[in-house]
Motif scaffolding. Structure first.
Motif, PDB file in Angstrom:
ATOM      1  N   LYS A   1       0.801  -1.224   0.000  1.00  0.00           N
ATOM      2  CA  LYS A   1       0.000   0.000   0.000  1.00  0.00           C
ATOM      3  C   LYS A   1       0.834   1.275   0.000  1.00  0.00           C
ATOM      4  O   LYS A   1       0.563   2.191  -0.797  1.00  0.00           O
ATOM      5  CB  LYS A   1      -0.947  -0.027   1.211  1.00  0.00           C
ATOM      6  N   PRO A   2       1.892   1.405   0.847  1.00  0.00           N
ATOM      7  CA  PRO A   2       2.674   2.654   0.839  1.00  0.00           C
ATOM      8  C   PRO A   2       3.288   2.982  -0.508  1.00  0.00           C
ATOM      9  O   PRO A   2       3.363   4.155  -0.903  1.00  0.00           O
ATOM     10  CB  PRO A   2       3.755   2.397   1.896  1.00  0.00           C
ATOM     11  N   VAL A   3       3.746   1.974  -1.221  1.00  0.00           N
ATOM     12  CA  VAL A   3       4.358   2.199  -2.534  1.00  0.00           C
ATOM     13  C   VAL A   3       3.330   2.749  -3.516  1.00  0.00           C
ATOM     14  O   VAL A   3       3.615   3.662  -4.300  1.00  0.00           O
ATOM     15  CB  VAL A   3       4.976   0.895  -3.073  1.00  0.00           C
ATOM     16  N   LEU A   4       2.124   2.214  -3.475  1.00  0.00           N
ATOM     17  CA  LEU A   4       1.082   2.670  -4.386  1.00  0.00           C
ATOM     18  C   LEU A   4       0.615   4.078  -4.037  1.00  0.00           C
ATOM     19  O   LEU A   4       0.357   4.894  -4.920  1.00  0.00           O
ATOM     20  CB  LEU A   4      -0.102   1.705  -4.346  1.00  0.00           C
ATOM     21  N   VAL A   5       0.518   4.369  -2.748  1.00  0.00           N
ATOM     22  CA  VAL A   5       0.089   5.696  -2.308  1.00  0.00           C
ATOM     23  C   VAL A   5       1.103   6.762  -2.723  1.00  0.00           C
ATOM     24  O   VAL A   5       0.745   7.894  -3.087  1.00  0.00           O
ATOM     25  CB  VAL A   5      -0.136   5.718  -0.789  1.00  0.00           C
ATOM     26  N   GLN A   6       2.391   6.405  -2.685  1.00  0.00           N
ATOM     27  CA  GLN A   6       3.438   7.352  -3.057  1.00  0.00           C
ATOM     28  C   GLN A   6       3.543   7.555  -4.569  1.00  0.00           C
ATOM     29  O   GLN A   6       4.162   8.506  -5.026  1.00  0.00           O
ATOM     30  CB  GLN A   6       4.777   6.860  -2.518  1.00  0.00           C
ATOM     31  N   ASN A   7       2.943   6.654  -5.315  1.00  0.00           N
ATOM     32  CA  ASN A   7       2.960   6.770  -6.771  1.00  0.00           C
ATOM     33  C   ASN A   7       1.920   7.800  -7.194  1.00  0.00           C
ATOM     34  O   ASN A   7       0.727   7.645  -6.929  1.00  0.00           O
ATOM     35  CB  ASN A   7       2.660   5.402  -7.397  1.00  0.00           C
ATOM     36  N   SER A   8       2.380   8.852  -7.857  1.00  0.00           N
ATOM     37  CA  SER A   8       1.491   9.965  -8.209  1.00  0.00           C
ATOM     38  C   SER A   8       0.390   9.557  -9.196  1.00  0.00           C
ATOM     39  O   SER A   8      -0.615  10.260  -9.320  1.00  0.00           O
ATOM     40  CB  SER A   8       2.306  11.117  -8.802  1.00  0.00           C
ATOM     41  N   ARG A   9       0.578   8.436  -9.875  1.00  0.00           N
ATOM     42  CA  ARG A   9      -0.423   8.020 -10.854  1.00  0.00           C
ATOM     43  C   ARG A   9      -1.612   7.300 -10.208  1.00  0.00           C
ATOM     44  O   ARG A   9      -2.649   7.132 -10.843  1.00  0.00           O
ATOM     45  CB  ARG A   9       0.217   7.103 -11.898  1.00  0.00           C
ATOM     46  N   PHE A  10      -1.428   6.868  -8.977  1.00  0.00           N
ATOM     47  CA  PHE A  10      -2.492   6.145  -8.296  1.00  0.00           C
ATOM     48  C   PHE A  10      -2.976   6.926  -7.080  1.00  0.00           C
ATOM     49  O   PHE A  10      -2.191   7.566  -6.387  1.00  0.00           O
ATOM     50  CB  PHE A  10      -2.013   4.756  -7.838  1.00  0.00           C
ATOM     51  N   SER A  11      -4.254   6.850  -6.836  1.00  0.00           N
ATOM     52  CA  SER A  11      -4.815   7.409  -5.608  1.00  0.00           C
ATOM     53  C   SER A  11      -5.617   6.313  -4.924  1.00  0.00           C
ATOM     54  O   SER A  11      -6.253   5.486  -5.585  1.00  0.00           O
ATOM     55  CB  SER A  11      -5.713   8.616  -5.908  1.00  0.00           C
ATOM     56  N   LEU A  12      -5.555   6.292  -3.608  1.00  0.00           N
ATOM     57  CA  LEU A  12      -6.271   5.284  -2.836  1.00  0.00           C
ATOM     58  C   LEU A  12      -7.691   5.774  -2.582  1.00  0.00           C
ATOM     59  O   LEU A  12      -7.916   6.774  -1.917  1.00  0.00           O
ATOM     60  CB  LEU A  12      -5.556   5.016  -1.513  1.00  0.00           C
ATOM     61  N   VAL A  13      -8.659   5.049  -3.100  1.00  0.00           N
ATOM     62  CA  VAL A  13     -10.067   5.405  -2.928  1.00  0.00           C
ATOM     63  C   VAL A  13     -10.608   4.823  -1.633  1.00  0.00           C
ATOM     64  O   VAL A  13     -11.302   5.502  -0.869  1.00  0.00           O
ATOM     65  CB  VAL A  13     -10.911   4.906  -4.125  1.00  0.00           C
TER      66      VAL A  13
END
Length: 414
Positions: A106-118
């Protein structure tokens, strides 16, 4: 079994030329655009890179499942992805074990500007991270959700038997959503359950005679069978399939006694030994057997009051079709690409598992059911026992079996 008796007055089929034209427009309207396909492919590639970079396992891979993987994606469909770890040797993982693995990435995806956690749905039986890629479309990410991948393999193979299977499934899915009878969140059946109903109808109806694919050919290690597949072609046009589908569930299917079972591919009652493990089979309700989890009855999400709404919708829709008209839910104008709905519309919930009989069905016997076993119609559809990769199974010819499955699904693991 006794011979099937058709409902009086419905033996003659009306002129369906107008329906054929409307169905063509409806399917064209609902199909994903080239832009949407490209966006989905781009999002899948970016998610793959992010997950691989965040993992210490060399055996990690991503698998796409659900409507997009089966060629059943419409506007509003999201991308269902699961992380398969250790080659799937861990098997299906649910609850805390799967949630823990998702929290690591999860932290890696949250830090990726292309993805947002819904939304982080970590307490569900199947934990999910709901993501949005560049604000364009939604991705549901799970961990070792091997059951869903297995179900997708089965649906894919049926969709590849003939274009008519996919088209009828799409029409029924669109009809169910248009009539407001689809979506477990509203106490209705899921689109997966409607797909099971379509396949079952095509297996047992004597005009169709679609072969029954053995479920043992779809194991969690990726072994799937080749198209047996190319030997069968649907003998009736789409408009006739639609008419006969609604006739079947409005008047010929025995609600409360018969079981929708694509595993068996023939008509049988809930009290038969084949369904001794089926949850709630004693209840006088619509029964839909999960083809792999034989104790799972897909009617679990269907509320009693919604079941009668569903039955009445089948009856009223068939009444419209029998007049040679097209139901309003299947009448659409084809918009321009720019006017089509965004890909991140709401996603319906999936069915959950329950157990136990809710009531006792009295006077329900196998003799009430028809005898559309269709063996003589299906004998020519001999099945290959040789396992092949799903990527091979997806490489169908450019003719009638060319389905609108995103190209990235051919490359990714299933």
């Amino acid at each position: 079994m006794d011979t099937m008796h058709f409902h009086p007055g419905h033996g003659m089929q009306p002129n369906l030329d107008s329906l054929a034209q409307n169905l063509k427009k409806t399917l064209q309207c609902a199909s994903l655009t080239a832009t949407e396909h490209a966006t989905a492919q781009e999002g899948a590639n970016q998610l793959e890179r992010a997950c691989v970079n965040a993992s210490t396992s060399s055996k990690l891979r991503l698998a796409i499942f659900g409507s997009l993987a089966c060629g059943l994606g419409t506007h509003g469909s999201d991308l269902d992805v699961t992380i398969i770890s250790n080659g799937g040797s861990l098997g299906m993982q649910t609850g805390q074990a799967a949630a823990t693995e998702l929290q690591r990435i999860k932290p890696v995806l949250v830090q990726n500007s292309r993805f947002s956690l819904v939304e982080d749905i970590s307490t569900a039986r199947i934990p999910i991270l709901k993501l949005r890629y560049e604000g364009k479309f939604d991705i549901d990410l799970s961990f070792n959700n091997t059951d869903a991948v297995q179900n997708t393999r089965l649906l894919q193979s049926y969709m590849h038997l003939d274009r008519a299977v996919r088209d009828l499934t799409m029409v029924v899915k669109l009809w169910a959503k248009g009539e407001g009878v689809c979506g477990a969140h509203g106490g209705n059946l899921s689109s997966y359950s409607f797909a099971q109903m379509v396949i079952y109808f095509m297996q047992v109806h004597p005009m169709v005679g679609m072969p029954c694919l053995p479920t043992w050919a779809f194991d969690n290690q990726g072994a799937v069978m080749r198209r047996a597949l190319a030997l069968w072609n649907c003998p009736v046009p789409l408009q006739t399939l639609v008419y006969r589908f609604f006739q079947f569930y409005a008047h010929d299917f025995h609600w409360g006694a018969e079981v929708v079972s694509v595993r068996l591919g023939q008509r049988a009652g809930a009290q038969e030994p084949s369904f001794e493990r089926l949850s709630g089979r004693c209840a006088v309700r619509l029964h839909i057997e999960d083809p792999f989890l034989l104790d799972r009855n897909l009617n679990v999400a269907l509320r009693y009051e919604q079941e009668w709404v569903l039955k009445s919708k089948f009856v009223s829709t068939f009444g419209i079709l029998h007049l040679g008209a097209t139901p309003p839910s299947l009448t659409r104008e084809v918009p321009t690409e720019a006017a089509k709905k965004p890909l991140n519309e709401e996603k319906e919930s999936t069915d959950v598992v329950s157990s136990g009989c809710e009531s006792t069905a009295s006077g329900v016997t196998q003799s009430r059911l028809g005898s559309w076993s269709g063996e003589s119609d299906r004998d020519h559809g001999r099945l290959s026992s040789q396992p092949h990769s799903l990527a091979d199974a997806l490489q169908v010819g450019p003719a009638s079996r060319d389905l609108p499955i995103p190209r990235f699904c051919h490359r990714w693991s299933f």
